[in-house]
Design a protein around this motif. Structure first.
Motif, mmCIF file in Angstrom:
data_model
loop_
_atom_site.group_PDB
_atom_site.id
_atom_site.type_symbol
_atom_site.label_atom_id
_atom_site.label_comp_id
_atom_site.label_asym_id
_atom_site.label_seq_id
_atom_site.Cartn_x
_atom_site.Cartn_y
_atom_site.Cartn_z
ATOM 1 N N ASN A 84 0.474 -1.496 -0.067
ATOM 2 C CA ASN A 84 -0.038 -0.065 -0.096
ATOM 3 C C ASN A 84 1.056 1.242 -0.150
ATOM 4 O O ASN A 84 1.212 1.823 0.863
ATOM 5 N N GLU A 85 0.998 2.026 -1.510
ATOM 6 C CA GLU A 85 1.812 3.611 -0.989
ATOM 7 C C GLU A 85 2.078 4.289 0.114
ATOM 8 O O GLU A 85 1.864 5.305 -0.246
ATOM 9 N N GLU A 86 0.508 4.583 0.033
ATOM 10 C CA GLU A 86 -0.265 5.320 1.154
ATOM 11 C C GLU A 86 0.600 5.255 2.739
ATOM 12 O O GLU A 86 0.729 5.674 2.722
ATOM 13 N N LYS A 87 1.360 3.542 2.515
ATOM 14 C CA LYS A 87 1.875 3.472 4.051
ATOM 15 C C LYS A 87 3.480 4.005 3.492
ATOM 16 O O LYS A 87 4.452 3.763 4.848
ATOM 17 N N TYR A 88 3.758 3.637 2.441
ATOM 18 C CA TYR A 88 5.492 4.006 2.119
ATOM 19 C C TYR A 88 5.612 4.540 3.131
ATOM 20 O O TYR A 88 7.396 4.085 3.999
ATOM 21 N N ALA A 89 6.212 6.343 3.487
ATOM 22 C CA ALA A 89 6.564 7.018 3.938
ATOM 23 C C ALA A 89 6.589 6.593 5.435
ATOM 24 O O ALA A 89 7.640 6.767 6.368
ATOM 25 N N ASP A 90 5.475 6.116 6.016
ATOM 26 C CA ASP A 90 5.150 5.667 7.573
ATOM 27 C C ASP A 90 6.132 5.043 7.154
ATOM 28 O O ASP A 90 6.950 4.319 9.193
ATOM 29 N N MET A 91 6.135 3.446 7.318
ATOM 30 C CA MET A 91 7.044 3.211 6.867
ATOM 31 C C MET A 91 8.473 2.857 6.902
ATOM 32 O O MET A 91 9.268 2.795 7.492
ATOM 33 N N LYS A 92 8.873 3.731 6.266
ATOM 34 C CA LYS A 92 10.123 3.859 5.799
ATOM 35 C C LYS A 92 10.763 4.236 7.459
ATOM 36 O O LYS A 92 11.994 4.372 7.231
ATOM 37 N N SER A 93 9.492 5.552 8.183
ATOM 38 C CA SER A 93 10.331 6.618 8.934
ATOM 39 C C SER A 93 10.500 5.336 9.979
ATOM 40 O O SER A 93 11.275 5.072 11.055
ATOM 41 N N ARG A 94 9.417 3.631 10.231
ATOM 42 C CA ARG A 94 9.273 3.993 11.264
ATOM 43 C C ARG A 94 11.049 2.691 11.232
ATOM 44 O O ARG A 94 11.307 2.269 12.984
ATOM 45 N N LEU A 95 11.523 2.657 10.170
ATOM 46 C CA LEU A 95 12.841 1.441 9.750
ATOM 47 C C LEU A 95 13.532 2.181 9.403
ATOM 48 O O LEU A 95 14.513 1.930 9.562
ATOM 49 N N ALA A 96 13.741 2.864 9.503
ATOM 50 C CA ALA A 96 14.620 4.338 9.750
ATOM 51 C C ALA A 96 16.136 4.330 10.216
ATOM 52 O O ALA A 96 17.410 4.502 9.928
#
Ligand code: MN3
Length: 383
Positions: A57-69
């Protein structure tokens, strides 16, 4: 025995159980992909440290990226990310447990990259069976079934000659509405449909089990995986889900595979083939069951099942049309737009409303998929 594994659909029921198997055997997880459960995917990524993580789900990409930053994981998204993980150079095997025919392109991509597959995504074979099997043969890729019935058939075939197989017996639990009449099914609620007697699964497959569409999809899956004709497949309702399926040879000897209903057994067999080692599950006690029962399926009442069998008999794009129509009808049912009984009515009406078209490439599958979904959306709106 150590394997490098990527798991597509890692936060689902099969995905999480696959990770239990990977943990138990110390497999290296190189890629994880999930639809939209960012929290669980983050936990999995922290535990297994894959190189690549994909959120579909591309809408969750930013969230996922920051979670695993703070980790070294490369975060991907969408179909592109899913396919990138499917084709990773490091993969020894790709476990595809994505729900629905969205799993088809990742399956074809893994095959194209020469990667063996542990396949739990049955819609892949239903919608594009001829494409998938031809590509696998061309690339010399092995497809290990994860679906418990197909794993059972695969296990029963070991050490026997394929040409001496006469037919397979595909067992079915019968779902929560076994024995009900068509009239009785009219008042079924969503809560009743979402409660399965033996297996704990995701919503889509649980509804498919209640309509018996799941067995219809598995019928088609068996046809492709084991190169069978429809008349070589018999569906038998076996309420206890202890015999996971059986094969009959030319001498009328039947060999069955039994075990507790726990997907970790077929998952492990697919990932470790041909090895058999201790599995994180329970031992089957036959005397705890005492009695095993067998019955014929009710093809009149459960229209999804008879439609799926009819669709593979007719061939061409009918299995794909029926599968996509079912995906869309199940979605409408889960959204409270249609009644339970209407799933079968809508799915079966597809057979009378489309001419047969041959499937020769991925685009043919996509065209049939789109047409079937539009057909169902219209039908739902006119309900
Ligand atoms: Mn199954």
């Amino acid at each position: 025995m150590s394997r490098k594994v990527s798991i597509l659909g890692s936060t689902g029921s099969i995905g999480t159980q696959s990770l239990e198997v990977c943990e138990k055997h110390g497999f290296q997880v190189v890629g994880l992909a999930a639809h939209s459960s960012t929290g669980l995917l983050e936990q999995q990524a922290r535990k297994f440290s894959p190189e690549y993580v994909c959120i579909y789900n591309e809408e969750k990409y930013a969230d996922m990226k920051s979670r695993l930053a703070d980790t070294s994981a490369k975060v991907l998204c969408g179909m592109e990310g899913l396919c990138q993980i499917a084709a990773l150079e490091e993969n020894d095997i790709v476990l595809n447990s994505v729900v629905g025919m969205v799993g088809l392109l990742p399956t074809l991509t893994a095959i194209d990259a020469g990667k063996d597959l542990a396949l739990a995504n049955k819609e892949t074979l239903v919608a594009g069976g001829e494409l998938v099997m031809a590509a696998a043969a061309r690339k010399g890729v092995r497809i290990y079934p994860v679906d418990s019935e197909h794993s059972a058939i695969f296990q029963c075939l070991q050490g026997n000659k394929r040409e001496q197989l006469s037919r397979v017996i595909l067992t079915a639990s019968g779902g929560p509405f076994f024995g009900k009449t068509y009239e009785e099914l009219k008042s079924v609620t969503k809560e009743q449909a979402l409660h399965h007697p033996n297996w704990d699964m995701g919503n889509k497959i649980t509804i498919d089990s209640a309509t018996l569409m799941n067995k219809g999809l598995e019928f088609i899956e068996a046809k492709w995986l084991f190169d069978l004709t429809p008349d070589q497949i018999e569906i038998v309702v076996h309420r206890q889900s202890v015999i996971h399926s059986a094969v009959e040879f030319k001498d009328y000897s039947i060999i069955a595979q039994l075990g507790v209903p726990d997907m970790k057994i077929p998952i492990q067999y697919a990932l470790l083939y041909p090895d058999r080692v201790e599995c994180p599950t329970r031992r089957l006690s036959l005397t705890d069951y005492g009695t095993l029962t067998f019955a014929k399926p009710d093809l009149e009442t459960f229209k999804c099942l008879s439609t799926a069998i009819k669709a593979i008999g007719k061939g061409g794009d009918y299995p794909c049309l029926v599968n996509s129509a079912n995906e869309e009808a199940v979605r409408a049912f889960l959204n409270d737009e249609i009644q339970f009984i209407q799933i079968g009515e809508i799915v079966s009406s597809v057979m009378d409303n489309f001419p047969k078209t041959e499937i020769t490439c991925y685009d043919d599958v996509m065209k049939a998929d789109k047409a079937a979904r539009e057909f169902v959306r219209n039908a739902v709106e006119n309900c």
